[in-house]
Design a protein around this motif. Structure first.
Motif, PDB file in Angstrom:
ATOM      1  N   ASP A  54      76.864  42.027  70.771  1.00  0.00           N
ATOM      2  CA  ASP A  54      76.609  41.694  72.164  1.00  0.00           C
ATOM      3  C   ASP A  54      77.717  42.224  73.074  1.00  0.00           C
ATOM      4  N   SER A  55      78.166  43.417  72.782  1.00  0.00           N
ATOM      5  CA  SER A  55      79.140  44.112  73.624  1.00  0.00           C
ATOM      6  C   SER A  55      80.429  43.341  73.792  1.00  0.00           C
ATOM      7  N   GLY A  56      80.915  42.767  72.701  1.00  0.00           N
ATOM      8  CA  GLY A  56      82.231  42.184  72.713  1.00  0.00           C
ATOM      9  C   GLY A  56      82.289  40.679  72.700  1.00  0.00           C
ATOM     10  N   ASN A  57      81.167  39.993  72.988  1.00  0.00           N
ATOM     11  CA  ASN A  57      81.156  38.541  72.976  1.00  0.00           C
ATOM     12  C   ASN A  57      80.564  38.024  71.684  1.00  0.00           C
ATOM     13  N   SER A  58      81.179  37.014  71.108  1.00  0.00           N
ATOM     14  CA  SER A  58      80.653  36.422  69.888  1.00  0.00           C
ATOM     15  C   SER A  58      79.385  35.641  70.197  1.00  0.00           C
ATOM     16  N   ILE A  59      78.412  35.729  69.285  1.00  0.00           N
ATOM     17  CA  ILE A  59      77.196  34.924  69.385  1.00  0.00           C
ATOM     18  C   ILE A  59      77.146  34.069  68.138  1.00  0.00           C
ATOM     19  N   ASN A  60      77.325  32.780  68.307  1.00  0.00           N
ATOM     20  CA  ASN A  60      77.307  31.860  67.187  1.00  0.00           C
ATOM     21  C   ASN A  60      75.937  31.206  67.082  1.00  0.00           C
ATOM     22  N   TRP A  61      75.517  30.975  65.861  1.00  0.00           N
ATOM     23  CA  TRP A  61      74.218  30.352  65.623  1.00  0.00           C
ATOM     24  C   TRP A  61      74.396  29.055  64.852  1.00  0.00           C
ATOM     25  N   THR A  62      73.807  27.985  65.360  1.00  0.00           N
ATOM     26  CA  THR A  62      73.707  26.723  64.655  1.00  0.00           C
ATOM     27  C   THR A  62      72.252  26.292  64.703  1.00  0.00           C
ATOM     28  N   GLN A  63      71.694  25.968  63.559  1.00  0.00           N
ATOM     29  CA  GLN A  63      70.283  25.612  63.507  1.00  0.00           C
ATOM     30  C   GLN A  63      69.979  24.463  64.464  1.00  0.00           C
TER      31      GLN A  63
ATOM     32  N   GLY B  31      79.132  26.966  67.972  1.00  0.00           N
ATOM     33  CA  GLY B  31      79.929  26.552  66.823  1.00  0.00           C
ATOM     34  C   GLY B  31      79.155  26.602  65.543  1.00  0.00           C
ATOM     35  N   GLY B  32      79.804  27.026  64.454  1.00  0.00           N
ATOM     36  CA  GLY B  32      79.164  27.047  63.147  1.00  0.00           C
ATOM     37  C   GLY B  32      78.213  28.214  63.010  1.00  0.00           C
ATOM     38  N   GLY B  33      77.569  28.308  61.850  1.00  0.00           N
ATOM     39  CA  GLY B  33      76.585  29.360  61.616  1.00  0.00           C
ATOM     40  C   GLY B  33      77.226  30.726  61.541  1.00  0.00           C
ATOM     41  N   SER B  34      76.387  31.757  61.756  1.00  0.00           N
ATOM     42  CA  SER B  34      76.886  33.121  61.647  1.00  0.00           C
ATOM     43  C   SER B  34      77.375  33.620  62.992  1.00  0.00           C
TER      44      SER B  34
ATOM     45  N   HIS C  96      68.470  36.855  70.013  1.00  0.00           N
ATOM     46  CA  HIS C  96      68.851  35.542  70.537  1.00  0.00           C
ATOM     47  C   HIS C  96      68.040  35.201  71.793  1.00  0.00           C
ATOM     48  N   TRP C  97      67.725  36.209  72.607  1.00  0.00           N
ATOM     49  CA  TRP C  97      66.866  35.938  73.762  1.00  0.00           C
ATOM     50  C   TRP C  97      65.488  35.463  73.288  1.00  0.00           C
ATOM     51  N   LEU C  98      64.904  36.146  72.312  1.00  0.00           N
ATOM     52  CA  LEU C  98      63.601  35.745  71.792  1.00  0.00           C
ATOM     53  C   LEU C  98      63.640  34.329  71.219  1.00  0.00           C
TER      54      LEU C  98
ATOM     55  N   ASP D  24      68.510  32.117  61.480  1.00  0.00           N
ATOM     56  CA  ASP D  24      69.644  32.851  62.039  1.00  0.00           C
ATOM     57  C   ASP D  24      69.191  34.265  62.413  1.00  0.00           C
ATOM     58  N   PRO D  25      69.245  34.645  63.686  1.00  0.00           N
ATOM     59  CA  PRO D  25      68.813  35.990  64.082  1.00  0.00           C
ATOM     60  C   PRO D  25      69.560  37.113  63.380  1.00  0.00           C
ATOM     61  N   ALA D  26      70.808  36.867  63.000  1.00  0.00           N
ATOM     62  CA  ALA D  26      71.612  37.922  62.374  1.00  0.00           C
ATOM     63  C   ALA D  26      71.096  38.315  61.004  1.00  0.00           C
TER      64      ALA D  26
END
Length: 523
Positions: A41-50, A26-29, A70-72, A90-92
């Motif tokens: 990520d091949s169709g799945n959303s990756i959300n980032w929250t600090q 939730g939240g973030g980029s 995101h793995w790193l 944020d990795p993005a």
């Protein structure tokens, strides 16, 4: 027999206790790759929250750029020794995976003002496997010590590998670099010129033809040679001999890699057969490698009576993992003094479990420089923890009580500090290295131990009893005294390194950084 045994290096992340399902933070980029172009990520959303982290296993070996980042991020939060000192970004917002990885480290400094983490690096997995398993690197077969990487530079050959382009041209220790591909090595001050120097010293492909001009520091003779780069297989153990009427053993130990195990076994067997009563090990250019190999060396020095039941090194991970190893999920167990052949190489020369020889010594002389690092320092610390007298001849070591598990993701192997190590007495604080007692350099805060501060002597070959470090060790054995303390600035007319605003010659391939570590492979 040894309580703790590591069979051999296995590259790869271990899927241990990271089985939680992917959940949105939730939240973030948010980035989505619905068209398969590789940037999401091949169709799945990756959300980032600090400050909120998904399990790293959710992104493992998913080789789109955002997934890798995101793995790193999650892997670093789980396993990095100073995970709580990483600024969570944020990795993005960082386009390149390797640039994002560089951000996943502490920015703190030590009490002496040095960077807390100087060893954060990565290599292509194929290159790392070749280097660690087979001792294979790309180059010409000589090692250069950069006494000063910025103008006015000094770079001197420390030793050469047999059957290499360098040895075929009769290059040897003590040859100083003057030019590379027509560029003045000493005075070049533009980035373009320094790029040429770096490309020449550190080739990235087989068959690179490079012109060098060297000066022999003993004769002042200059020579121009053309060398073609090739894959070089190092000899990690050389110059096994006896000195002082046969009572002192000596050998040069350059790397704790997989192929070193059998030569070390042979060296100690040979010296044991010679009934040596003292031992000098030349580790001045040994940047580290397998931690358990360091424990084997320490055992072969000291023997069972001096090490039985004693810890060589207790590995300590970050405060999230006080009981279980975060890499393999097993209960934390210390590395004991290893008394048997492990079989690090893919095709070990001896059966694993073969008993190791030992000299049963209560003291050892170690020849060191600032290139002595990590697993080599662990030998020193481990022996001191078992009340074996370590006498240090040379200059201060690099200062790295830390180590890692090399971890592959998407064909890149990452080296990120994951543990520190304590000896049998609970000591681990040598982040500024070990240094001989009479060291005059006060810029750092090393652990001072018995021995003599002696500058590396490029005017003699390694193993020559007249070479300054070896001569000082032999003299100390007889008199318990040192010659006047010396530093690089006082030898061969070399000037001390100083601040310069010109670009530095440096190995940008991170091979040296990867070697300067304690490595724990999968059990």
């Amino acid at each position: 027999m040894a309580v703790f045994s590591i069979q051999k290096l296995t590259i790869g992340f271990l899927n241990v206790s990271f089985l939680a399902l992917l959940t949105a933070c939730g939240g973030g980029s948010t980035m989505t790759d619905n068209n398969g172009d590789g940037d999401g990520d091949s169709g799945n959303s990756i959300n980032w929250t600090q400050g909120v982290f998904q399990p790293s296993n959710n992104f493992y070996q998913q080789c789109q750029a955002l997934n890798e980042k995101h793995w790193l991020r999650s892997w670093s939060n789980e396993t990095y020794l100073w995970y709580d000192e990483i600024i969570d970004r944020d990795p993005a917002l960082t386009p390149a995976v390797n640039e994002y990885f560089k951000l996943l480290k502490t920015k703190q400094i030590t009490e002496s003002g040095a960077n807390k983490d100087n060893f954060h690096s990565s290599l292509p997995t194929a290159q790392w496997k070749a280097q660690s398993q087979s001792g294979v690197t790309l180059g010409y077969g000589f090692k250069v010590k950069l006494i000063s990487p910025t103008a006015p530079r000094q770079g001197v050959i420390t030793y050469t590998e047999p059957n290499s382009p360098a040895s075929a041209q009769n290059l040897a220790r003590g040859f100083e670099v003057l030019e590379i591909d027509g560029v003045d090595f000493i005075n070049a001050n533009s980035q373009a010129e320094v790029d040429t120097l770096n490309a020449g010293l550190y080739p990235t492909k087989v068959g690179k033809s490079t012109s060098f001009v060297f000066k022999d520091i003993n004769t002042d003779e200059t020579r121009e040679v053309i060398l073609n780069s090739q894959t070089i297989t190092s000899r990690p153990v050389t110059n096994v001999k006896t000195l002082a009427d046969g009572s002192v053993g000596y050998f040069q130990f350059n790397n704790h890699n997989a192929i070193a195990e059998k030569p070390l076994y042979d060296a100690f067997n040979s010296l044991k057969a010679s009934n040596v009563t003292d031992l000098i090990i030349d580790i001045r250019y040994n940047g580290g490698g397998f931690l358990q190999m360091a424990s084997q060396v320490a055992y072969m020095i000291a023997g069972s009576a001096n090490t039985n039941g004693k810890i060589f090194e207790k590995t300590i991970f970050n405060d999230q993992h006080p009981i279980f190893n975060p890499i393999d999920g097993k209960r934390l167990e210390p590395v004991m003094f290893t008394d048997e052949f492990v079989g690090f190489a893919d095709n070990p020369a001896l059966v694993a479990g073969t008993p190791l020889p030992s000299l049963n010594l209560k003291r050892v002389y170690l020849l060191t420089t600032s290139s002595t690092c990590s697993a080599s320092e662990a030998i020193m610390n481990g022996l001191r923890g078992a009340d074996i007298e370590v006498i240090q001849i040379g200059s201060g070591t690099c200062g790295k009580p830390y180590g890692f598990y090399p971890t592959d993701n998407c064909d890149i192997t990452y080296f990120s500090i994951q543990f520190t190590g304590e000896n049998n007495k609970g000591f681990s604080e040598y982040s500024d290295g070990f240094a001989p007692q009479n060291t005059t350099d006060n810029a750092r805060l090393p652990v001072r131990i018995a021995g003599c501060a002696i500058a590396d002597d490029f005017s003699h070959q390694l193993g020559d009893p007249n070479e300054a470090l070896l001569a000082a060790a032999l003299n100390y054995r007889e008199t318990q005294s040192c010659p006047s303390a010396t530093s690089i600035a006082s030898k061969q007319g070399f000037a001390p390194a100083r601040y310069s605003d010109t670009p530095a010659v440096q190995n940008t391939g991170a091979v040296n950084l990867a070697e300067q570590n304690k490595i724990l492979p999968k059990q």
